[in-house]
Write an enzyme that holds these catalytic residues in place. Structure first.
Site, mmCIF file in Angstrom:
data_model
loop_
_atom_site.group_PDB
_atom_site.id
_atom_site.type_symbol
_atom_site.label_atom_id
_atom_site.label_comp_id
_atom_site.label_asym_id
_atom_site.label_seq_id
_atom_site.Cartn_x
_atom_site.Cartn_y
_atom_site.Cartn_z
ATOM 1 N N ALA A 151 0.800 -1.216 0.000
ATOM 2 C CA ALA A 151 0.000 0.000 0.000
ATOM 3 C C ALA A 151 0.836 1.270 0.000
ATOM 4 O O ALA A 151 0.318 2.347 -0.306
ATOM 5 C CB ALA A 151 -0.933 0.001 1.211
ATOM 6 N N LYS A 200 -1.869 -8.274 1.389
ATOM 7 C CA LYS A 200 -1.781 -6.828 1.563
ATOM 8 C C LYS A 200 -3.147 -6.190 1.311
ATOM 9 O O LYS A 200 -3.885 -6.602 0.413
ATOM 10 C CB LYS A 200 -0.770 -6.234 0.577
ATOM 11 C CG LYS A 200 0.641 -6.775 0.736
ATOM 12 C CD LYS A 200 1.255 -6.386 2.066
ATOM 13 C CE LYS A 200 2.700 -6.832 2.159
ATOM 14 N NZ LYS A 200 3.315 -6.485 3.447
ATOM 15 N N HIS A 244 9.365 -10.844 11.730
ATOM 16 C CA HIS A 244 9.243 -10.405 10.349
ATOM 17 C C HIS A 244 10.397 -10.957 9.506
ATOM 18 O O HIS A 244 11.558 -10.893 9.895
ATOM 19 C CB HIS A 244 9.280 -8.875 10.308
ATOM 20 C CG HIS A 244 9.333 -8.282 8.950
ATOM 21 N ND1 HIS A 244 10.483 -7.724 8.419
ATOM 22 C CD2 HIS A 244 8.382 -8.155 7.994
ATOM 23 C CE1 HIS A 244 10.226 -7.270 7.206
ATOM 24 N NE2 HIS A 244 8.972 -7.508 6.923
#
Length: 355
Positions: A22, A167, A298
């Site tokens: 995004a 996403k 992550h």
């Protein structure tokens, strides 16, 4: 045992699959490798990375400054090594210095594992032998349709994944809702869908838009706002039932402590390369455990699988489409997820063999 020599090299490669979220489109991953050689003949390999920018700065920082700090030190004194690197580089702020420190620290832990003949996960606690993994895709291009997304999710499920992360972050939330609906159609009844905004919303937008997604049974909503919006994340967490996950944009345990004290997150996503390596990551994981939070690091799958199997509050391993070292062609022996389960290498150290 003493560190005698430090060598560093880097490579820039495009992701093995298109990456667009995004807020950003990624053209290149810059992977930095560090090798520590000791007077006993043992060598350790460390890894860090940047996205699009900064890899050469890390190489220069290690070669010009940090390498000399650790030559002559005993790698078994990992706390002493990490503290010296941190104290000498902290005036740079947070970011590049911790990412450079991480490469050296990971190499130190690789040597420790080889010295004791144990895989890294056992040195870190040996909490489990395997960890569930989720597939994480970075595909929010304008050309991607909900039907194409559904087709990919069906393929992930066929490969054994029960949890998928996609996403979101379109200006029109109805587009995101349509994507979520299509993705959920292809998940099994026990499957989980995670969504990631990459810090797209303002705090006001988060409070206005997140309730639209709150009744969809999502496993978590990730990085809804900019990383420094601690109060905003705390307010959002009070307003919705969906768990809030974040941490890839934080660089030290003190930042995580601020979030935990504010009751502003549910899942801690510390990135071992961004927080300064395994030594600091462990402190963050134990801190999270003290607050009753799970950790789901992550990226950096090849190292993260050891971290998750080492600590008792490990949650899930992220397998990023197009981002593993194996997909990038950097490994002699691939480290991969099989049927939705990650298992660390049984080799001493982290077991990563770089091509």
């Amino acid at each position: 045992m003493q560190i005698e020599n430090v060598t560093v090299h880097a490579c820039r490669l495009p992701p093995a699959a298109p990456w667009e979220d995004a807020t950003n489109r990624v053209d290149g991953l810059e992977i930095v490798f560090v090798e520590l050689a000791t007077d006993t003949g043992l060598k350790g390999t460390g890894i860090t990375y940047t996205v699009d920018i900064g890899g050469t700065a890390i190489v220069a920082l290690i070669e010009d400054y940090l390498a000399n700090l650790v030559v002559g030190m005993d790698p078994l004194d990992y706390e002493r090594v990490w503290t010296r690197l941190n104290r000498q580089s902290r005036r740079l702020g947070l970011g590049v210095n911790s990412m450079a420190t991480a490469a050296i620290d990971i190499a130190v832990w690789d040597i420790i594992g080889k010295h004791f003949g144990q895989p890294l996960c056992r040195l870190l606690g040996g909490a489990r032998e395997s960890i569930p993994a989720y597939v994480s895709e970075i595909n929010l291009s304008a050309a991607d349709t909900p039907d194409e997304l559904a087709r990919r999710v069906a393929d992930y499920v066929a490969r054994g994944y029960g949890t998928v992360k996609i996403k979101i972050g379109h200006d029109d939330p109805e587009i995101d809702l349509a994507r979520i609906a299509k993705a959920r159609e292809r998940l099994p009844g026990h499957g989980r869908l995670l969504v990631d905004l990459n810090q797209k919303w303002t705090p006001a937008e988060a409070l206005a838009k997140a309730p639209l997604f709150d009744g969809l049974g999502l496993g978590w909503i990730e990085e809804p706002m900019l990383y420094h919006e601690i109060d905003g994340h705390a307010a959002l967490r009070r307003a919705i039932r969906t768990p809030v996950a974040l941490g890839e944009s934080l660089y030290c345990r003190q930042q995580f402590l601020q979030y935990l004290r504010a009751d502003a997150l549910d899942i801690v996503q510390a990135d071992v390369a961004f927080v300064g390596g395994i030594t600091e990551w462990l402190k963050i994981a134990h801190l999270a455990n003290a607050y009753g939070r799970k950790v789901a690091p992550h990226f950096m799958m090849e190292v993260s699988v050891h971290l998750l199997c080492g600590v008792s509050n490990g949650f899930m391993l992220e397998d990023v489409v197009g981002g593993s070292l194996a997909e990038l062609g950097l490994l002699e022996e691939p480290v991969s997820v099989a049927r939705g389960v990650g298992r660390p290498s049984a080799r001493p150290g982290h077991g990563i063999v770089v091509d």
